[in-house]
Each structure stands twice: as structure tokens, then as C-alpha cells.
Design a protein around this motif. Structure first.
Motif, short mmCIF file in Angstrom:
data_model
loop_
_atom_site.label_atom_id
_atom_site.label_comp_id
_atom_site.label_asym_id
_atom_site.label_seq_id
_atom_site.Cartn_x
_atom_site.Cartn_y
_atom_site.Cartn_z
N ASP A 273 3.73 7.83 26.58
CA ASP A 273 3.88 9.00 25.68
C ASP A 273 4.73 8.57 24.55
N TYR A 274 4.16 7.88 23.74
CA TYR A 274 4.79 7.05 22.70
C TYR A 274 5.28 8.05 21.67
N LEU A 275 4.98 9.28 21.44
CA LEU A 275 5.52 10.38 20.45
C LEU A 275 6.65 10.79 21.25
N GLY A 276 6.29 10.88 22.64
CA GLY A 276 7.64 11.65 23.45
C GLY A 276 8.79 10.51 23.37
N LYS A 277 8.64 9.18 23.36
CA LYS A 277 9.50 8.23 23.30
C LYS A 277 10.16 8.13 22.09
N ALA A 278 9.47 8.39 20.91
CA ALA A 278 9.93 8.53 19.63
C ALA A 278 10.94 9.62 19.37
N ILE A 279 10.50 10.80 20.03
CA ILE A 279 11.46 11.83 19.74
C ILE A 279 12.72 11.65 20.52
N PHE A 280 12.59 11.31 21.77
CA PHE A 280 13.73 11.03 22.73
C PHE A 280 14.77 9.98 22.17
#
Length: 655
Positions: A192-199
Motif C-alpha cells: 500500500d504505497y499511498l498508505g505508506k506515503a500518508i503514514f
């Protein structure tokens, strides 16, 4: 070799992603008029869904155009007394006011709709509560925000009630980061690259606000890489809303990188990041009020001001959206004052400095009191929610246990039917299942206990940190009082009081810095205390040879505080009175050791002028000696004083 090959492939993929990202922009719609589509939609419900499912709705028409159109539909609905349509249009109206930064009007409409929400669908309720959550955050009404989040959990809109963003808004950035990582990291999938970016972006924000700029920059760079990978991944189908939100996130991350460079005084490196961020946010968050856009414009204005480009400084300070948050307003005033100072316009400089002084004077005391109340409320709610989660976990364990018992009963019934043929095998299976159940319950209980201990340690450290900060505030107040006092005796009394407060503050500082919160390592504490006292009595304190023999001794806080105050009195007296003429040969010896498990011995000597002849008579009137006697009594001992030929010796045994 496999790890190195994986790193190389990841680097190549990120590089290719950054190239593909340039071409991916052409796929996004830029000339589509969502306003006209909204007008062409027939029913109120369809317009409502279209509005909230269109992220970049202000691409061609401003929020005020949308507001005028919605007002027309709202007036028509009110004439027809269509209550359902009225609620839809009012909720759209509230969102538009929120988007343009008029949070007070938005909240007024939201509160009116909140009274009518019971008959709504869950999706519409969720839209209203999410909007109220964001509006309360912007207006710093955190108690109301907590209530909204609790209601969202009760309705099943969210699984948990999160507090870390509120902790950060109240200044507890490290606490917010620790809670955020503990709660959210386990929910982010490796793919989940978008989730990693947000995190990573959120962790970077907490670190930047906590002034850990280099570490924050590392997280922002990781977040930037992940969002670029997500945008360039052609194997996954992305909705227009997801693409718009991802591009906006990319712009926000770019701005955060630029702001880190500004805080690190690397102004030339910051400018391109801030310019790219401003352009991206304007494109994909068009005509919506954005605090990130305001902060980026202020940051780039500061860069040009520091680099001496005053024309561009004024461009970024005069144009763009006006700041809404108090810290941004005061920052803009400070930058304008600095600009006028550098350009020689001291009258305008004074105007903006006075504006900040008025803002500070009008809100500082009140805001501090409100913040303290909000923090107390938040901690209380957090504790209550933690207890609720533990109770829910216990109930889940009990339910699981009951289900396992039922399952075991069914298995036993099967075994009974086959008892004559499979009796021995059934016993082995039962024992195995029982063992697995016990191990699982033990593991779950251990996990709950470990989490509880981590949380309690964090709270204890926070308490000691706050106590230390409060004692430092008391010390600062004593310093201010000293500057406004002319009486020499009063000044000396205030300095002594300040020294005692520092000794206690140092105890709490050592505690929250230690991994073990129950004891204090005395060798390091005594060295820190000596340095603190020396900084006050610089007259000759640095020339005195001080020997400390307390290696390996640890005391709990109940014994460390009176011991620290006693030592503070003794060292201060030596610096003030023991070496009046020449301290080049001055010596102080401090000895502390543990005799048994609960007993110890303390000795303090110096080779100064010694005590006066009337020491015994003065003992009843000297505050220092009376204070030491009382403190020694707290340690269940008596203070012994030996007058020697070349100095004085204090000693006592303690429990």
C-alpha cells in the motif's frame, strides 16, 4: 546479494516512476466544467452525491459561484418545503464555507443539521460528522471534536477513536507520534504505497513540529518516493478522486520538505520545493482554502527575505489566501516587521511588532488556561477510551473462550460416539487442543499487559517532564523577581530559592530521561547538580577541586529529592562562605555509598575557613541548617557536624 539486488530494483522503479509521473499528468482532466455538470443534474440527492464525489470541483468556477448556485436551489426547496432537499443543500453549503475558510459559518450550518440527522442514511450522517470533525479541529474545539469521534465509532463509521492529531494540536507532538506509530503502523500493508506515503508524511509532521528537522526530512523523502510510485503504477485502477487526493498529497509533501530546509536555514534548497508545492496544491486543490498553501507562501517569503530579494518577499506576503491560524498570522506579522526593518521603514516595522504584541497579550493567558483544560480533558478521555478498549478485548477473549469451549464440547460428543475405537487418540487430540488454547490466551494476555505497561511508562515520563517544566517556570519567575528587586538580602533569598527549585527539577529531568523510572543514578545527578550550582556562583566555583564518590549508587525519588536539597545547601554554602579569599587550593569531597540493602552513608567535607564559633547558636536562626535538619529527618537520620582544623565535615547515615 538478494538484499542489494532488491534495493537496486526499488531505486530503478522509483526513478522510472518519477519519469512516468510527468506523462501521467496529461491523463487528468483540466478543462472539464464540473459546475455545469452540477447544474445539469436533476435531483437534490444526485447533486449532493456529485458534489461530494468531485474532489477538484472548483477547477473553473470559484467556491463563491458554487455558493450562489446552491443558495438558489436551497431557496426553491424551502419554498416547496422539501425537507430532504433542504438538508442536502445545507450540507453542501456547509462544505463550501469550510472549503473557502469560513469555518464559523460552516459550523453554524453543521450544528443546525446535526439536530435533524437521526432520520438520515448512514452515508449522509458520515459526511456531516466528518465535516464537523474537520471544522472543530480548525476552530481548536477539541472537546467537541472528541465527542464527534466517539459518535462516529458508536455508529460504526470508524473502528477506533484516535487522539494523536489532537495531542499534536495541543503541543504534545512526541506523544502524538508515539501513539500514531503504535496504532497505525500495523494497518499499513507493504504494497500500500499511498498508505505508506500518508503514514511517513504524518510521522514527518510530528517530528518537524517537535523540532527534529533532519529526521523529519528523512520521512518526508520516503513519503515522496512512495506517492510517486503509487501515481505511476499503471497496474492499479485509480478513481479521479483518488488521483486528485494523491496529487494534492504529493504537493503537501513537497512543501513539507521545503519547510524543513527553511528550518535548517538552507533557504536556496527550500525555494524550488516550495514553488513546486504551491503550484501543485493550486492545481489539484483549486479554490479551496489550504493551510499548507498559506504556510508554504510564508516559508518562501522568509527564504527570499533572508536571501535579500525584497521584491519577491513582498509578492508572497501580499498575495494569496490570508492566514486563518493564529501562528500563521503572527508569523506573517513577524516577516513584515523584519522586511520593514531591513528596508529602513521603522515606523511600519513598529506597527507589525505591536500587532503581535497585542495578539500575544490578548490571548496568551486565556489560551494557556484553555489549552491546559483541553489537555486534561483529552488525557481523561484517552484513559477512558483505553479502559474501554481493554474491556472490549477482555469481552472478545471471553467470547472466544466460550466459542472454544462449545467447539470442544462438540468435539467431545464426536469422540464419545467413537470412544470404543478411538479412545486413546481422542485423549491426545483433546490435550493438544487444550494446550493450544492456553498458549493463545497467555499470549493475548501478555500482549495486553505489555501494551498497558508501555502506556503507563509513557504517561509517567510525561508527568515527570511536565513537573520539570513547571519547576523551570518557577525558577524563571524567581529570576524575573530578582531583576525587579533591589534589596540585597531579598535577592540572595530568591537566588537560594531558585537553586533549590533547580535541584528538584533536575530529579524529575533525570527520571524521565531514564529507562528505569523508579530510581536515579546518583553519580550523574550529583555532577549535574554541581554544574548547576557552579553556574550561579561563578565567583570562584570553577577553581575549587570537587571530588565525587558515588559510583553505582541509585536512590528512589523519595530519598533523592531531600538528598539533592541537602547537597544543594552544602555546596552553595561552600561556594559562598568557605573560600572568601583564595580558592585555588579549595577542595570539596562528596562521598555516598550503600551500606546494606536499605541503608546508606553520606559524607561532605571542604577545607575552607570552617564554621564560626557560634554555629550552635546560629543553627536555630539559620534557614539553611534548619532546612538540612528537617530533610535529614525525612531520611530517618540526624545531621552530624564536625569542625576540623582546616574546614568542616557533615555526615549522616540514612535509610
Amino acid at each position: 546479494m538478494k538484499k542489494q539486488l532488491g534495493k537496486i530494483l526499488t531505486f530503478l522503479f522509483i526513478f522510472a516512476s518519477s519519469l512516468n509521473l510527468v506523462f501521467a499528468q496529461d491523463d487528468l482532466p483540466t478543462d472539464q466544467s464540473y459546475f455545469q455538470e452540477f447544474q445539469g443534474t436533476k435531483s437534490a440527492e444526485e447533486r449532493f452525491k456529485f458534489f461530494f464525489n468531485t474532489p477538484n470541483r472548483y477547477n473553473q468556477n470559484s467556491g463563491f459561484d458554487w455558493l450562489d448556485e446552491v443558495n438558489v436551489y436551497l431557496n426553491n426547496s424551502e419554498k416547496l418545503k422539501d425537507s430532504i432537499a433542504i438538508n442536502y443543500y445545507k450540507l453542501v453549503q456547509a462544505q463550501i464555507f469550510h472549503d473557502i475558510g469560513d469555518y464559523d459559518k460552516s459550523l453554524a450550518i453543521e450544528k443546525e443539521l446535526y439536530k435533524e440527522k437521526e432520520s438520515w442514511s448512514l452515508e449522509t450522517k458520515s459526511t456531516l460528522l466528518d465535516l464537523m470533525d474537520k471544522t472543530y479541529s480548525q476552530l481548536e474545539l477539541y472537546s467537541e471534536q472528541i465527542d464527534i469521534r466517539k459518535e462516529k465509532k458508536a455508529l460504526g463509521i470508524t473502528e477506533n477513536v484516535a487522539f494523536y492529531d489532537i495531542y499534536s494540536n495541543l503541543g504534545l507532538h512526541r506523544k502524538a507520534m508515539d501513539d500514531y506509530i503504535l496504532e497505525e503502523q500495523k494497518n499499513v500493508d507493504d504494497n500500500d504505497y499511498l498508505g505508506k506515503a500518508i503514514f511517513d508524511n504524518n510521522v514527518g509532521n510530528y517530528l518537524r513540529l517537535d523540532r527534529s528537522y533532519p529526521t523529519a526530512l528523512t520521512y518526508y523523502n520516503k513519503a515522496s518516493g512512495f506517492v510517486k510510485i503509487f501515481l505511476s503504477d499503471v497496474t492499479k485502477v485509480k478513481s479521479e478522486k483518488t488521483l486528485n487526493e494523491s496529487e494534492t498529497l504529493r504537493g503537501i509533501i513537497e512543501g513539507n520538505i521545503g519547510k524543513c530546509f527553511v528550518l535548517l536555514k538552507q533557504f536556496e534548497e527550500a525555494i524550488p520545493h516550495l514553488e513546486n508545492s504551491i503550484a501543485t496544491i493550486k492545481e489539484f486543490n483549486k479554490d479551496k482554502f489550504s493551510s499548507d498553501l498559506v504556510e508554504n507562501r510564508l516559508a518562501i517569503a522568509e527564504c527570499y527575505l533572508q536571501l535579500g530579494d525584497f521584491e519577491k518577499t513582498t509578492d508572497f506576503l501580499s498575495d494569496g489566501p490570508q492566514p486563518q491560524k493564529l501562528e500563521n498570522i503572527t508569523k506573517k506579522n513577524r516577516l513584515l516587521a523584519s522586511y520593514y526593518d531591513k528596508t529602513g521603514d521603522y515606523r511600519n516595522e513598529a506597527v507589525y511588532l505591536k500587532k503581535n504584541i497585542r495578539i500575544r497579550d490578548s490571548i496568551s493567558a486565556n489560551k494557556t488556561e484553555i489549552r491546559d483544560k483541553q489537555r486534561a480533558t483529552l488525557i481523561s478521555e484517552d484513559k477512558a477510551y483505553t479502559k474501554l478498549r481493554i474491556q472490549e478485548q477482555k469481552e472478545a477473549l471471553a467470547k472466544s473462550k466460550n466459542e472454544m469451549v462449545l467447539q470442544e464440547n462438540r468435539i467431545q460428543m464426536v469422540f464419545i460416539s467413537l470412544i470404543f475405537t478411538l479412545l486413546g487418540f481422542a485423549g491426545l487430540v483433546y490435550a493438544y487442543l487444550k494446550s493450544i488454547k492456553n498458549q493463545r490466551l497467555i499470549a493475548e494476555q501478555k500482549h495486553i499487559i505489555e501494551n498497558s505497561l508501555v502506556e503507563k511508562d509513557s504517561l509517567l515520563k510525561e508527568i515527570h517532564h511536565r513537573v520539570k517544566n513547571n519547576l523551570q517556570m518557577v525558577s524563571s519567575l524567581l529570576s524575573l523577581q530578582t531583576k525587579n528587586t533591589r534589596s540585597k538580602a531579598a535577592i540572595e533569598a530568591l537566588e537560594e530559592g531558585k537553586s533549590r527549585v533547580k535541584a528538584m527539577a533536575l530529579i524529575h529531568q533525570k527520571l524521565y530521561q531514564n529507562d528505569d523510572l523508579s530510581v536515579i543514578e546518583m553519580q550523574g545527578y550529583i555532577e549535574s547538580l554541581i554544574n548547576s550550582v557552579q553556574s550561579v556562583y561563578k565567583k570562584g566555583g570553577h577553581n575549587i577541586n570537587i571530588t565525587i564518590d558515588a559510583e553505582g549508587v541509585e536512590l528512589d525519588i523519595d530519598r533523592a529529592i531531600p538528598f539533592g536539597l541537602i547537597l544543594n545547601e552544602l555546596v552553595s554554602n561552600s561556594f559562598k562562605y568557605a573560600f572568601p579569599k583564595n580558592d585555588d587550593d579549595g577542595k570539596i569531597y562528596i562521598h555516598l555509598r550503600k551500606i546494606a540493602e536499605q541503608e546508606g552513608f553520606f559524607e561532605y567535607t571542604d577545607n575552607g575557613v570552617g564554621l564560626p564559633e557560634d554555629t550552635d547558636d546560629r543553627a536555630n536562626s539559620s534557614m539553611g541548617i534548619r532546612l538540612m535538619n528537617r530533610l535529614v529527618n525525612q531520611l530517618q537520620s540526624n545531621l552530624n557536624i564536625d569542625k576540623t582544623s582546616d574546614g568542616v565535615r557533615f555526615w549522616f547515615n540514612f535509610k
